[in-house]
Motif scaffolding. Structure first.
Motif, PDB file in Angstrom:
ATOM      1  N   LEU A  36       0.471  -1.287   0.115  1.00 25.39           N
ATOM      2  CA  LEU A  36       0.003   0.027  -0.149  1.00 25.39           C
ATOM      3  C   LEU A  36       1.056   1.700  -0.078  1.00 25.39           C
ATOM      4  O   LEU A  36       1.116   2.241  -0.577  1.00 25.39           O
ATOM      5  N   ALA A  37       2.165   1.456   0.970  1.00 29.14           N
ATOM      6  CA  ALA A  37       2.524   2.904   1.003  1.00 29.14           C
ATOM      7  C   ALA A  37       3.439   2.771  -0.258  1.00 29.14           C
ATOM      8  O   ALA A  37       3.633   3.644  -0.688  1.00 29.14           O
ATOM      9  N   GLY A  38       3.231   1.849  -0.640  1.00 27.85           N
ATOM     10  CA  GLY A  38       4.771   1.238  -1.574  1.00 27.85           C
ATOM     11  C   GLY A  38       3.990   2.461  -2.679  1.00 27.85           C
ATOM     12  O   GLY A  38       4.465   2.455  -3.815  1.00 27.85           O
ATOM     13  N   HIS A  39       2.770   1.287  -3.455  1.00 27.91           N
ATOM     14  CA  HIS A  39       1.702   2.271  -4.921  1.00 27.91           C
ATOM     15  C   HIS A  39       1.605   3.847  -4.194  1.00 27.91           C
ATOM     16  O   HIS A  39       1.440   4.478  -5.108  1.00 27.91           O
ATOM     17  N   GLY A  40       1.604   3.815  -2.869  1.00 30.05           N
ATOM     18  CA  GLY A  40       1.217   5.207  -2.204  1.00 30.05           C
ATOM     19  C   GLY A  40       1.930   5.858  -3.247  1.00 30.05           C
ATOM     20  O   GLY A  40       1.566   6.929  -3.871  1.00 30.05           O
ATOM     21  N   LEU A  41       3.934   5.981  -2.852  1.00 27.13           N
ATOM     22  CA  LEU A  41       4.314   6.652  -3.031  1.00 27.13           C
ATOM     23  C   LEU A  41       4.511   6.808  -4.289  1.00 27.13           C
ATOM     24  O   LEU A  41       5.479   8.288  -5.100  1.00 27.13           O
ATOM     25  N   GLY A  46       2.642  10.650 -11.088  1.00 32.81           N
ATOM     26  CA  GLY A  46       2.288  11.003 -11.670  1.00 32.81           C
ATOM     27  C   GLY A  46       2.177  12.643 -11.862  1.00 32.81           C
ATOM     28  O   GLY A  46       1.714  13.583 -12.522  1.00 32.81           O
ATOM     29  N   VAL A  47       2.831  13.627  -9.698  1.00 27.33           N
ATOM     30  CA  VAL A  47       1.838  14.242  -9.527  1.00 27.33           C
ATOM     31  C   VAL A  47       3.110  15.515  -9.909  1.00 27.33           C
ATOM     32  O   VAL A  47       2.958  16.616 -11.000  1.00 27.33           O
ATOM     33  N   LEU A  82      -3.790  13.283  -3.672  1.00 29.43           N
ATOM     34  CA  LEU A  82      -4.684  12.584  -2.921  1.00 29.43           C
ATOM     35  C   LEU A  82      -4.757  11.057  -2.538  1.00 29.43           C
ATOM     36  O   LEU A  82      -4.704  10.408  -1.427  1.00 29.43           O
ATOM     37  N   ALA A  83      -4.595  10.340  -3.505  1.00 30.82           N
ATOM     38  CA  ALA A  83      -4.125   8.614  -3.716  1.00 30.82           C
ATOM     39  C   ALA A  83      -3.346   8.358  -2.989  1.00 30.82           C
ATOM     40  O   ALA A  83      -3.468   7.353  -2.215  1.00 30.82           O
ATOM     41  N   THR A  84      -2.158   9.420  -3.380  1.00 24.03           N
ATOM     42  CA  THR A  84      -1.125   9.174  -2.207  1.00 24.03           C
ATOM     43  C   THR A  84      -1.096   8.826  -0.839  1.00 24.03           C
ATOM     44  O   THR A  84      -1.223   7.638  -0.006  1.00 24.03           O
ATOM     45  N   ALA A  85      -2.389   9.600  -0.556  1.00 20.68           N
ATOM     46  CA  ALA A  85      -2.181   9.968   0.958  1.00 20.68           C
ATOM     47  C   ALA A  85      -3.755   8.831   1.536  1.00 20.68           C
ATOM     48  O   ALA A  85      -3.021   9.214   2.857  1.00 20.68           O
TER      49      ALA A  85
END
Length: 406
Positions: A36-41, A46-47, A82-85
């Motif tokens: 989850l954390a890796g995918h979020g980062l 993209g940002v 937002l998805a990252t957070a």
């Protein structure tokens, strides 16, 4: 609801058979949190692209949709952020054993998929991870829904109490009762005790040794915070209250206990950051005092106390010898036998006062029958009970939703 297993044997068996599943579950949680954390980062890429902050060796501004730097790209980049957070929050909650990770992960997927699709040629792997996360959320939700309800006779140990698993099982797996309740058993007790017990316990009810209680409510930690909890209580022997409260939106998990002659409070934010860890003589004596008040949740254990008249015709005092302490509770009983309140002179240091004995009590606002036995269903409790300072000392309000007697 009866249990015939030997307490020590049950605890040893649980330790032997439970170690591997717990390690596997913890490993799975850690792996899930890393994913989850890796995918979020990764969403930060993209940002960076859409806000024209940076390119990578694999992805350049030409790969980004909408066109980097445009008004649309700025908005979509915000969704990526937002998805990252959301993914990072889900990872932290999963590490903290909070079921709320599923909600954050589900919303993260809903935010992630629409921004990944326009760049599907370059973000196909991310879409696969989103689908895997969505599948995991649905599967774990279904498993949680199908699990036995809290308060059932099965001796499941709540996650908050896993460090004291053996103590929980030792309290929960007392020998099965051999006696049943009769009016003759209470004939020699003070009249308020007879009135209460004949109101609470139908004739013929097994004299259960233990109650496992499920509750929810509010606890005052600076401000009032909601909590959910399970408790096992064996009058004269011990209790463990295991709960999760919410502080600034983050779970604080842990337990209070008195067992094997000692007391302890152990609480962690997210299951990781120490909030309270207390042992020693003062907490043991305070916990022993709390145990005697818990008789209101396990009236079938009344024979563990010595009962004497209270200050009026509606009061009765129960006294226990607990380790090196003599602890008493004064119960107020209504005209129909209903429980009204419990008062103890409890060891503690409320509000930073020097350690000593201070009035501590609970008020019963509503009763209900659980397994045929009538006991409190809505209560409030705190220090300075019955004095003008109770408003500052009240810290606990709870509704009891299930009780399993064994």
């Amino acid at each position: 609801m009866t249990v015939t297993s030997n307490p020590a044997g049950a605890a040893a068996s649980a330790r032997a058979t439970g170690i591997r599943p717990r390690k596997l579950r913890r490993t799975a949680e850690l792996a899930g949190a890393v994913i989850l954390a890796g995918h979020g980062l990764i969403h930060l890429i993209g940002v960076a692209l859409l806000w024209r902050l940076a390119e990578t060796a694999e992805l350049g501004y030409a790969d980004a949709r909408p066109a980097p730097g445009s008004d649309g790209a700025l908005a979509v980049g915000g969704v990526w952020l937002l998805a990252t957070a959301l993914f990072l929050t889900a990872a932290v909650l999963l590490l903290g054993h909070s079921a709320r990770w599923r909600g954050f992960a589900g919303v993260a997927v809903l935010a992630s998929i629409p921004v990944l699709l326009p760049m599907a040629a370059a973000t196909g792997a991310g879409l696969v991870v989103d689908l895997a996360v969505a599948t995991a959320v649905l599967l774990t939700w279904r498993v949680a829904r199908s699990a036995p309800a809290a308060g059932t006779p099965a001796h499941s140990v709540p996650g908050e109490a896993r460090r004291v698993r053996a103590s929980w099982l030792g309290l929960a797996t007392q020998p099965a009762p051999t006696d049943v309740f009769t009016a003759e058993l209470v004939a020699a007790l003070p009249e308020p005790a007879r009135r209460w017990l004949t109101h609470a316990i139908p004739v013929g009810t097994p004299l259960w040794n233990t109650a496992q209680v499920t509750m929810h409510g509010e606890i005052k930690l600076g401000n009032w915070r909601r909590f959910t909890a399970r408790q096992v209580v064996t009058p004269g022997a011990g209790y463990i209250w295991a709960a999760t409260a919410w502080l600034a939106g983050l779970p604080v998990r842990g337990f209070d206990r008195y067992s094997s002659g000692s007391g302890e409070m152990r609480w962690r934010m997210l299951g990781l950051i120490p909030v309270v860890t207390v042992t020693g003589a003062d907490v043991t004596q305070s916990a022993a005092g709390r145990l005697v008040s818990e008789i209101v949740l396990a009236p079938t254990g009344f024979r563990t106390a010595i009962w004497t008249p209270g200050r009026s015709a509606d009061h009765v005092v129960g006294t226990w010898q607990l380790g090196g302490y003599e602890e008493s509770v004064e119960l107020e009983i209504g005209s129909a036998g209903e429980m009204r309140s419990a008062l103890i002179s409890r060891w503690g240091n409320p509000g930073g006062e020097p350690f000593g004995r201070y009035p501590f009590g609970c008020t019963v606002h509503r009763e209900q029958a659980f397994g045929g036995v009538t006991m409190p269903a809505t209560v409030s409790a705190g220090w300075w009970w019955g004095t003008p300072r109770y408003d500052e000392g009240e810290f606990f309000r709870a509704s009891i939703t299930a009780v399993a007697l064994s």
